[in-house]
Motif scaffolding. Structure first.
Motif, PDB file in Angstrom:
ATOM      1  N   ALA A 168       0.921  -1.263   0.070  1.00 43.00           N
ATOM      2  CA  ALA A 168      -0.140  -0.070  -0.074  1.00 43.00           C
ATOM      3  C   ALA A 168       0.916   1.158  -0.053  1.00 43.00           C
ATOM      4  O   ALA A 168       1.777   1.396   0.924  1.00 43.00           O
ATOM      5  CB  ALA A 168      -0.861   0.105   1.280  1.00 43.00           C
ATOM      6  N   ALA A 169       0.604   2.076  -1.132  1.00 40.61           N
ATOM      7  CA  ALA A 169       1.647   3.273  -1.086  1.00 40.61           C
ATOM      8  C   ALA A 169       0.726   4.255  -1.850  1.00 40.61           C
ATOM      9  O   ALA A 169      -0.232   4.028  -2.471  1.00 40.61           O
ATOM     10  CB  ALA A 169       2.739   2.856  -2.052  1.00 40.61           C
ATOM     11  N   ALA A 170       1.314   5.595  -1.650  1.00 44.84           N
ATOM     12  CA  ALA A 170       0.817   6.716  -2.303  1.00 44.84           C
ATOM     13  C   ALA A 170       1.148   6.529  -3.784  1.00 44.84           C
ATOM     14  O   ALA A 170       0.125   7.081  -4.735  1.00 44.84           O
ATOM     15  CB  ALA A 170       1.489   8.159  -1.849  1.00 44.84           C
ATOM     16  N   THR A 171       2.309   6.005  -4.303  1.00 44.97           N
ATOM     17  CA  THR A 171       2.728   5.638  -5.554  1.00 44.97           C
ATOM     18  C   THR A 171       3.411   4.493  -5.560  1.00 44.97           C
ATOM     19  O   THR A 171       4.435   4.371  -4.681  1.00 44.97           O
ATOM     20  CB  THR A 171       3.372   6.709  -6.237  1.00 44.97           C
ATOM     21  OG1 THR A 171       4.604   7.119  -5.623  1.00 44.97           O
ATOM     22  CG2 THR A 171       2.639   8.145  -6.368  1.00 44.97           C
ATOM     23  N   LEU A 172       3.394   3.449  -6.474  1.00 44.42           N
ATOM     24  CA  LEU A 172       4.015   2.341  -6.455  1.00 44.42           C
ATOM     25  C   LEU A 172       4.771   2.130  -7.884  1.00 44.42           C
ATOM     26  O   LEU A 172       3.820   2.440  -8.849  1.00 44.42           O
ATOM     27  CB  LEU A 172       3.334   1.144  -6.304  1.00 44.42           C
ATOM     28  CG  LEU A 172       4.158  -0.195  -6.481  1.00 44.42           C
ATOM     29  CD1 LEU A 172       5.013  -0.219  -5.662  1.00 44.42           C
ATOM     30  CD2 LEU A 172       2.792  -1.333  -6.098  1.00 44.42           C
ATOM     31  N   ARG A 173       5.770   2.572  -8.178  1.00 43.63           N
ATOM     32  CA  ARG A 173       6.530   2.594  -9.475  1.00 43.63           C
ATOM     33  C   ARG A 173       7.505   1.430  -9.481  1.00 43.63           C
ATOM     34  O   ARG A 173       8.046   0.921  -8.674  1.00 43.63           O
ATOM     35  CB  ARG A 173       7.331   3.722  -9.780  1.00 43.63           C
ATOM     36  CG  ARG A 173       6.555   5.078  -9.342  1.00 43.63           C
ATOM     37  CD  ARG A 173       7.441   6.408  -9.784  1.00 43.63           C
ATOM     38  NE  ARG A 173       8.042   6.444  -8.535  1.00 43.63           N
ATOM     39  CZ  ARG A 173       9.404   6.437  -8.736  1.00 43.63           C
ATOM     40  NH1 ARG A 173      10.031   6.403  -9.838  1.00 43.63           N
ATOM     41  NH2 ARG A 173      10.348   6.657  -7.647  1.00 43.63           N
TER      42      ARG A 173
END
Length: 275
Positions: free
Chosen positions: A161-166
């Motif tokens: 779970a993350a704000a953005t996962l790149r």
């Protein structure tokens, strides 16, 4: 296999998501000083700083458990599966026609995550998440294979779970997905086990003795879950109080017209806080 009161068999189905993490969080909370009446009134956060990461981890595991609820009846989902000799656990084990999976959950909500190969960073800082997930899958494979009397692959999965996962150019060494993707990803894989095999593997996976040296569950109760949910309510109540009192400070600063408006707000706030 142990039995619960009334003769009901004890299996790992009794484990709630985040169970082990909740225990750690509550143990730290129990050792922390209680808030004073004044702190409670002003909405001081009841969560001890040392318990914060454990609390966030438990929330993350419960969110992933809800995502896994989307899997159909052919799948068995177990939570907080204890492994080895001590308190180590696997966040989730999934057994179904598309395979057996060990799921490692990381709650980095609000942060930026990057993954490539065996490297996973959070806000630019390297973590051991990928290495640990791979090792977890290997250990689960060895334990389940020993119980089954033959090779059974347990595929590791990282749920972030993350704000953005790149993702980098290099393929991650372990499948990495977001919470809302994990159920669909598992269900969408090709079938590798027959219905009979799934039932047999699920039966083995439910047995604590498959994973842990202590085969009998002695402390799997709802007590810790209820205490954790009470802590959640206290945190939310404190947040509401801070919000309401913060609005009062804004009104006081504006002071328009100070006496009547602030008196009205304070009367309203007193009623709300006393409810």
């Amino acid at each position: 296999m142990g039995e619960a009161t009334g003769g009901a068999p004890l299996t790992l189905r009794a484990r709630k998501p985040g169970y082990a993490v909740m225990q750690e969080c509550l143990a730290i909370q129990a050792a922390a000083p209680a808030r004073t009446s004044w702190q409670r009134f002003w909405g001081h956060d009841p969560l001890h700083e040392g318990a914060r990461s454990w609390f966030k981890g438990a929330i993350g595991e419960r969110d992933v458990a809800r995502a896994l609820d989307t899997l159909g009846p052919e799948f068995t989902v177990l939570h907080a599966v204890p492994v080895g000799k001590r308190s180590t656990d696997i966040d989730h084990i999934v057994v179904g026609p598309t395979g057996v999976f060990s799921i490692n959950t990381k709650n980095h909500s609000g942060h930026s995550v990057w993954v490539g190969g065996r490297t996973l960073t959070v806000n630019g800082q390297r973590t051991p998440h990928v290495h640990r997930a791979v090792a977890e899958g290997e250990r689960a494979t060895a334990l389940l294979s020993a119980a089954a009397g033959g090779p059974i692959l347990v595929q590791p999965v990282l749920v972030i779970a993350a704000a953005t996962l790149r993702f980098g150019d290099k393929r991650p060494a372990v499948v990495t997905v977001e919470p809302d993707q994990v159920g669909g990803w598992i269900a969408g894989l090709p079938r590798v086990h027959s219905g009979e095999a799934v039932r047999y593997l699920a039966m083995l996976a439910e047995e604590r003795g498959t994973w842990h040296v202590d085969a009998v569950v002695l402390n799997d109760t709802l007590r810790h879950v209820q205490r954790f949910e009470r802590l959640e309510r206290e945190i939310e109540e404190a947040r509401r109080r801070r919000t309401l009192l913060g609005k009062g400070r804004v009104v006081a600063a504006l002071a328009v017209p100070a006496g009547a408006l602030l008196g009205y707000w304070w009367a309203t706030a007193s009623i709300a806080l006393g409810a």
